[in-house]
Design a protein around this motif. Structure first.
Motif, PDB file in Angstrom:
ATOM      1  N   THR A 229       6.274  11.119  -2.683  1.00  0.00           N
ATOM      2  CA  THR A 229       5.552  10.975  -3.939  1.00  0.00           C
ATOM      3  C   THR A 229       4.339   9.765  -3.856  1.00  0.00           C
ATOM      4  O   THR A 229       4.747   8.848  -3.404  1.00  0.00           O
ATOM      5  N   PHE A 230       2.995  10.044  -3.922  1.00  0.00           N
ATOM      6  CA  PHE A 230       2.129   9.172  -4.081  1.00  0.00           C
ATOM      7  C   PHE A 230       1.892   8.623  -2.619  1.00  0.00           C
ATOM      8  O   PHE A 230       1.331   7.542  -2.465  1.00  0.00           O
ATOM      9  N   GLY A 231       2.232   9.251  -1.406  1.00  0.00           N
ATOM     10  CA  GLY A 231       2.339   8.814  -0.153  1.00  0.00           C
ATOM     11  C   GLY A 231       0.758   8.353   0.167  1.00  0.00           C
ATOM     12  O   GLY A 231       0.559   7.595   0.878  1.00  0.00           O
ATOM     13  N   ASP A 232       0.036   9.568  -0.011  1.00  0.00           N
ATOM     14  CA  ASP A 232      -1.579   9.185   0.295  1.00  0.00           C
ATOM     15  C   ASP A 232      -2.484   8.640  -0.781  1.00  0.00           C
ATOM     16  O   ASP A 232      -2.295   9.206  -1.968  1.00  0.00           O
ATOM     17  N   LEU A 233      -2.792   7.558  -0.569  1.00  0.00           N
ATOM     18  CA  LEU A 233      -3.722   6.723  -1.495  1.00  0.00           C
ATOM     19  C   LEU A 233      -5.061   6.750  -1.286  1.00  0.00           C
ATOM     20  O   LEU A 233      -5.607   6.850   0.023  1.00  0.00           O
ATOM     21  N   VAL A 234      -5.641   6.921  -2.367  1.00  0.00           N
ATOM     22  CA  VAL A 234      -7.220   6.830  -2.165  1.00  0.00           C
ATOM     23  C   VAL A 234      -7.691   5.549  -3.307  1.00  0.00           C
ATOM     24  O   VAL A 234      -7.424   5.868  -4.518  1.00  0.00           O
ATOM     25  N   ASP A 235      -8.689   4.804  -2.849  1.00  0.00           N
ATOM     26  CA  ASP A 235      -9.419   4.066  -3.879  1.00  0.00           C
ATOM     27  C   ASP A 235     -10.646   4.739  -3.982  1.00  0.00           C
ATOM     28  O   ASP A 235     -11.597   5.268  -3.353  1.00  0.00           O
ATOM     29  N   LEU A 236     -10.687   5.053  -5.348  1.00  0.00           N
ATOM     30  CA  LEU A 236     -11.794   5.906  -5.953  1.00  0.00           C
ATOM     31  C   LEU A 236     -13.146   5.341  -5.932  1.00  0.00           C
ATOM     32  O   LEU A 236     -14.262   5.863  -5.926  1.00  0.00           O
ATOM     33  N   ARG A 237     -13.343   4.043  -5.796  1.00  0.00           N
ATOM     34  CA  ARG A 237     -14.195   3.266  -5.704  1.00  0.00           C
ATOM     35  C   ARG A 237     -15.096   3.169  -4.569  1.00  0.00           C
ATOM     36  O   ARG A 237     -16.248   3.679  -4.245  1.00  0.00           O
ATOM     37  N   THR A 238     -14.069   3.015  -3.244  1.00  0.00           N
ATOM     38  CA  THR A 238     -14.841   2.760  -1.942  1.00  0.00           C
ATOM     39  C   THR A 238     -14.393   4.237  -1.194  1.00  0.00           C
ATOM     40  O   THR A 238     -15.054   4.401  -0.004  1.00  0.00           O
ATOM     41  N   GLY A 239     -13.504   4.976  -1.727  1.00  0.00           N
ATOM     42  CA  GLY A 239     -13.223   6.199  -0.751  1.00  0.00           C
ATOM     43  C   GLY A 239     -12.097   5.744   0.374  1.00  0.00           C
ATOM     44  O   GLY A 239     -11.496   6.606   1.174  1.00  0.00           O
ATOM     45  N   ALA A 240     -11.892   4.659   0.382  1.00  0.00           N
ATOM     46  CA  ALA A 240     -10.565   4.015   1.408  1.00  0.00           C
ATOM     47  C   ALA A 240      -9.443   4.633   1.244  1.00  0.00           C
ATOM     48  O   ALA A 240      -8.887   4.866   0.073  1.00  0.00           O
ATOM     49  N   ARG A 241      -8.964   5.125   2.324  1.00  0.00           N
ATOM     50  CA  ARG A 241      -7.452   5.865   2.158  1.00  0.00           C
ATOM     51  C   ARG A 241      -6.341   5.238   2.814  1.00  0.00           C
ATOM     52  O   ARG A 241      -6.720   4.221   3.922  1.00  0.00           O
ATOM     53  N   GLU A 242      -5.110   5.272   2.476  1.00  0.00           N
ATOM     54  CA  GLU A 242      -3.881   4.679   3.261  1.00  0.00           C
ATOM     55  C   GLU A 242      -2.827   5.664   2.979  1.00  0.00           C
ATOM     56  O   GLU A 242      -2.595   6.452   2.175  1.00  0.00           O
ATOM     57  N   GLN A 243      -1.998   5.858   4.254  1.00  0.00           N
ATOM     58  CA  GLN A 243      -1.130   6.366   4.260  1.00  0.00           C
ATOM     59  C   GLN A 243       0.421   5.791   3.995  1.00  0.00           C
ATOM     60  O   GLN A 243       0.439   4.536   4.065  1.00  0.00           O
ATOM     61  N   ALA A 244       1.551   6.457   3.674  1.00  0.00           N
ATOM     62  CA  ALA A 244       2.823   5.778   3.368  1.00  0.00           C
ATOM     63  C   ALA A 244       3.409   5.482   4.750  1.00  0.00           C
ATOM     64  O   ALA A 244       3.194   6.208   5.863  1.00  0.00           O
ATOM     65  N   PRO A 245       4.119   4.459   4.975  1.00  0.00           N
ATOM     66  CA  PRO A 245       4.756   4.057   6.325  1.00  0.00           C
ATOM     67  C   PRO A 245       6.024   4.937   6.381  1.00  0.00           C
ATOM     68  O   PRO A 245       6.816   4.778   7.273  1.00  0.00           O
ATOM     69  N   VAL A 246       6.511   5.655   5.257  1.00  0.00           N
ATOM     70  CA  VAL A 246       7.696   6.294   5.398  1.00  0.00           C
ATOM     71  C   VAL A 246       7.539   7.843   5.181  1.00  0.00           C
ATOM     72  O   VAL A 246       6.404   8.379   5.032  1.00  0.00           O
ATOM     73  N   THR A 247       8.617   8.815   5.595  1.00  0.00           N
ATOM     74  CA  THR A 247       8.569  10.188   5.480  1.00  0.00           C
ATOM     75  C   THR A 247       9.094  10.504   4.281  1.00  0.00           C
ATOM     76  O   THR A 247       9.032  11.733   4.095  1.00  0.00           O
ATOM     77  N   ILE A 248       9.755   9.861   3.607  1.00  0.00           N
ATOM     78  CA  ILE A 248      10.541  10.314   2.409  1.00  0.00           C
ATOM     79  C   ILE A 248      10.600   9.232   1.388  1.00  0.00           C
ATOM     80  O   ILE A 248      10.725   8.362   1.761  1.00  0.00           O
ATOM     81  N   GLY A 249      10.653   9.482   0.143  1.00  0.00           N
ATOM     82  CA  GLY A 249      10.370   8.618  -1.083  1.00  0.00           C
ATOM     83  C   GLY A 249       9.288   8.432  -1.835  1.00  0.00           C
ATOM     84  O   GLY A 249       8.839   9.699  -2.164  1.00  0.00           O
ATOM     85  N   ALA A 250       8.997   7.548  -2.504  1.00  0.00           N
ATOM     86  CA  ALA A 250       7.994   7.318  -3.480  1.00  0.00           C
ATOM     87  C   ALA A 250       7.188   6.081  -3.246  1.00  0.00           C
ATOM     88  O   ALA A 250       8.026   5.112  -2.932  1.00  0.00           O
ATOM     89  N   CYS A 251       5.979   5.976  -3.280  1.00  0.00           N
ATOM     90  CA  CYS A 251       5.141   4.796  -3.264  1.00  0.00           C
ATOM     91  C   CYS A 251       4.349   4.714  -4.430  1.00  0.00           C
ATOM     92  O   CYS A 251       3.864   5.230  -5.219  1.00  0.00           O
ATOM     93  N   SER A 252       4.117   3.109  -4.733  1.00  0.00           N
ATOM     94  CA  SER A 252       2.977   2.744  -5.836  1.00  0.00           C
ATOM     95  C   SER A 252       2.091   2.165  -4.820  1.00  0.00           C
ATOM     96  O   SER A 252       2.106   2.524  -3.797  1.00  0.00           O
ATOM     97  N   LEU A 253       1.021   1.401  -5.592  1.00  0.00           N
ATOM     98  CA  LEU A 253      -0.120   0.898  -4.758  1.00  0.00           C
ATOM     99  C   LEU A 253       0.456   0.156  -3.533  1.00  0.00           C
ATOM    100  O   LEU A 253       0.028   0.415  -2.491  1.00  0.00           O
ATOM    101  N   THR A 254       1.438  -0.734  -3.733  1.00  0.00           N
ATOM    102  CA  THR A 254       1.871  -1.560  -2.546  1.00  0.00           C
ATOM    103  C   THR A 254       3.320  -1.263  -1.846  1.00  0.00           C
ATOM    104  O   THR A 254       3.325  -1.569  -0.743  1.00  0.00           O
ATOM    105  N   TRP A 255       4.100  -0.775  -2.722  1.00  0.00           N
ATOM    106  CA  TRP A 255       5.562  -0.482  -2.319  1.00  0.00           C
ATOM    107  C   TRP A 255       5.817   0.973  -2.279  1.00  0.00           C
ATOM    108  O   TRP A 255       5.391   1.662  -2.908  1.00  0.00           O
TER     109      TRP A 255
END
Lengths: 164, 394
Positions: free
Chosen positions: B278-304
């Motif tokens: 859940t929320f594994g793929d993150l995007v910064d809507l100001r810059t368009g920068a993207r980040e993926q989750a380091p896990v294959t199952i679970g849930a992520c916030s911005l940092t954790w």
């Protein structure tokens, strides 16, 4: 054993289970009683056939689910019914939590999906068959219903807590 | 949160079933009467009713076949619902209670205002003012500022919902000197969401937007001098000026759901399409920068990211074992807090950033922590409610 005796026995043994299912499905003891009665009337008409080919309990629950979702009471009120509402059905109405109250505001089909999933513990594929809808619809109905319940989350959390 | 809600649902339905009516003493006679009436009027039955019945017959065959592999437990023999956990093999080691771990963050507030209305804590407006709502059944009736030191409440806004309102916002947004919330009603079979604001210091409400063909609700915040929201059950992030105007989709937000401005993520809670995080793929809507989750199952916030009994940062660092199980799919709140369940009845409020946890001794149901909750965790203890100000935890 004679068919009539078998039907009699089925009703005696399973009526409580059916009333429970009817009650969580409709949230109302009168509707539950009416729904069970109507479904058993229909089972009575097809008892021999149903008994030989199917699980009568699953048959009755499916009939109840579909009648309810298809707003059977609405249609039925337009027909002539012999019996006035019977007070003896009323036992001890459930003064449930906010969650129970919120369930009452869900559309019938959404509530039926949640009841089949979390009370009857059916899979989405089984629910799709019972309600005669696609699996995708089951999923979307469940998700909408859960979203709506989640929307009332603070009220639910508070009221669950206050029942301590 | 999902699993909590599902568990509550299963428990509530099982509990309610115990209050089902008893069969009428003359049920058998009624069935016979109905049967005779049906036979008499059989040809007059509505086509719809016949269709339902015959469909039911066809359908049951499949049910019987499907169910045969794993027959559902008959309701009658299902164990009655209980809050006793099954006996733990080994109990989790004890942790100190939250009031010992974060004494400065805990407040106790009454359950009711002096006028008798139940008080529902919403968020802290400052160190001592707690925004609370009172409800008319389940709709917001008024917003108040409750002073946790003086233990007095001041009415900020009389909330008036339009006729036919079925749902009001579960969380009130605060920012730029305003309170903002929404209401949902039906108009000619279409859903209409209206967005309202009022001064945070108190005053009248003002309607700033009407969203036609609306979702069931929205996750609304105030950020960057704008109203920003994501629709429930759909994707995308939208925004409009605080004074109203046209709702515009935020560029690059398609398929994503607002996490905390300017970040949006996918898949949204409860949706498995697009991955099991859940929320594994993150995007910064100001810059368009993207980040993926380091896990294959679970849930992520911005940092954790949390999964079961493990947490790690999105960058893969900071891996730690948790003193309890994270609820599957629950996104950490305020980007650092998780509510963990443990063997035994305890739940633990855990601070991922500070790597500490405290046990909650709730006398009610297990409390709920939702990532959209603006910085509070509340639970019942005795006759009062305990409010944990998560933002006061440093």
């Amino acid at each position: 054993m004679h068919d009539d005796e078998l039907f009699e026995r089925f009703v005696t043994e399973r009526v409580d289970v059916l009333l429970r299912y009817g009650y969580v499905l409709t949230g109302n003891p009168h509707d539950a009683a009416d729904l069970v009665q109507e479904a058993l009337v229909r089972l009575r008409g097809g008892w021999e056939r149903v008994r030989r080919k199917h699980d009568p309990e699953a048959y009755v629950k499916t009939t109840m689910s579909r009648l309810h979702v298809n707003s059977w009471r609405l249609r039925r009120r337009e027909q002539v019914t012999a019996e006035p509402p019977d007070r003896t059905w009323l036992d001890s109405p459930y003064e449930g939590s906010a969650l129970w109250d919120t369930l009452a505001r869900l559309p019938r089909r959404q509530r039926a999906v949640l009841v089949l999933r979390y009370y009857e513990q059916l899979t989405d594929a089984e629910i799709a068959v019972v309600l005669g809808i696609s699996r995708g619809t089951v999923r979307s109905q469940a998700s909408r219903a859960l979203d709506k319940l989640r929307g009332d989350l603070p009220a639910i959390a508070a009221s669950l807590g206050s029942k301590a | 949160m999902n699993a909590d809600l599902e568990k509550s649902l299963a428990e509530e339905l099982a509990r309610a079933a115990g209050h089902a009516p008893r069969p009428a003493h003359d049920l058998r006679a009624r069935i016979e009467a109905g049967h005779r009436r049906r036979r008499r009027t059989g040809t007059a039955l509505s086509a719809a009713a016949v269709a339902v019945l015959s469909a039911a017959v066809t359908v049951v065959i499949t049910v019987a076949v499907t169910v045969a592999a794993s027959p559902p437990v008959p309701v009658a023999t299902r164990p009655s619902p209980t809050f006793e956990p099954s006996a733990p093999a080994t109990a989790d080691p004890a942790l100190p209670p939250v009031e010992k771990v974060w004494p400065g963050a805990l407040h106790t507030v009454p359950r009711n205002l002096p006028n008798g209305q139940e008080l529902h804590p919403e968020r802290f407006l400052d160190d001592r003012s707690l925004l609370v709502r009172t409800l008319d059944v389940d709709r917001i009736d008024a917003l108040w500022a409750y002073d946790v030191r003086k233990r007095t409440a001041r009415r900020l806004v009389d909330v008036r919902s339009p006729r036919g309102t079925v749902v009001t916002a579960p969380f009130v947004a605060v920012g730029d000197g305003l309170l903002a919330w929404w209401t949902l009603r039906r108009e000619r079979n279409a859903r209409v969401v209206e967005i309202w604001t009022a001064p945070v210091t108190g005053g009248s409400q003002r309607k700033v937007a009407t969203l036609k063909d609306a979702p069931q609700g929205i996750d609304l915040t105030i950020a960057g001098g704008r109203l920003v929201w994501s629709p429930w059950g759909r994707e995308g992030v939208y925004r409009m000026p605080l004074t109203g105007g046209a709702a515009k989709p935020v560029a690059g937000s398609a398929g994503h759901t607002l996490l905390a401005w300017p970040w949006a993520a996918r898949p949204r809670p409860g949706v498995r399409k697009g991955g099991n995080v859940t929320f594994g793929d993150l995007v910064d809507l100001r810059t368009g920068a993207r980040e993926q989750a380091p896990v294959t199952i679970g849930a992520c916030s911005l940092t954790w990211c949390v999964s079961g009994r493990t947490a790690m940062r999105r960058d893969g660092g900071g891996r730690r074992e948790l003193p309890g199980d994270a609820t599957a799919g629950d996104v950490p709140a305020l980007d650092r807090f998780a509510l963990l369940s443990r063997r035994g009845a305890d739940s633990v409020l855990y601070d991922l950033a500070g790597a500490k946890g405290g046990m909650l001794r709730s006398t009610g149901y297990t409390p709920v922590l939702d990532y959209r909750m603006p910085g509070l965790l509340t639970y019942m203890r005795g006759g009062e409610q305990v409010v944990v100000n998560l933002k006061a935890i440093r």
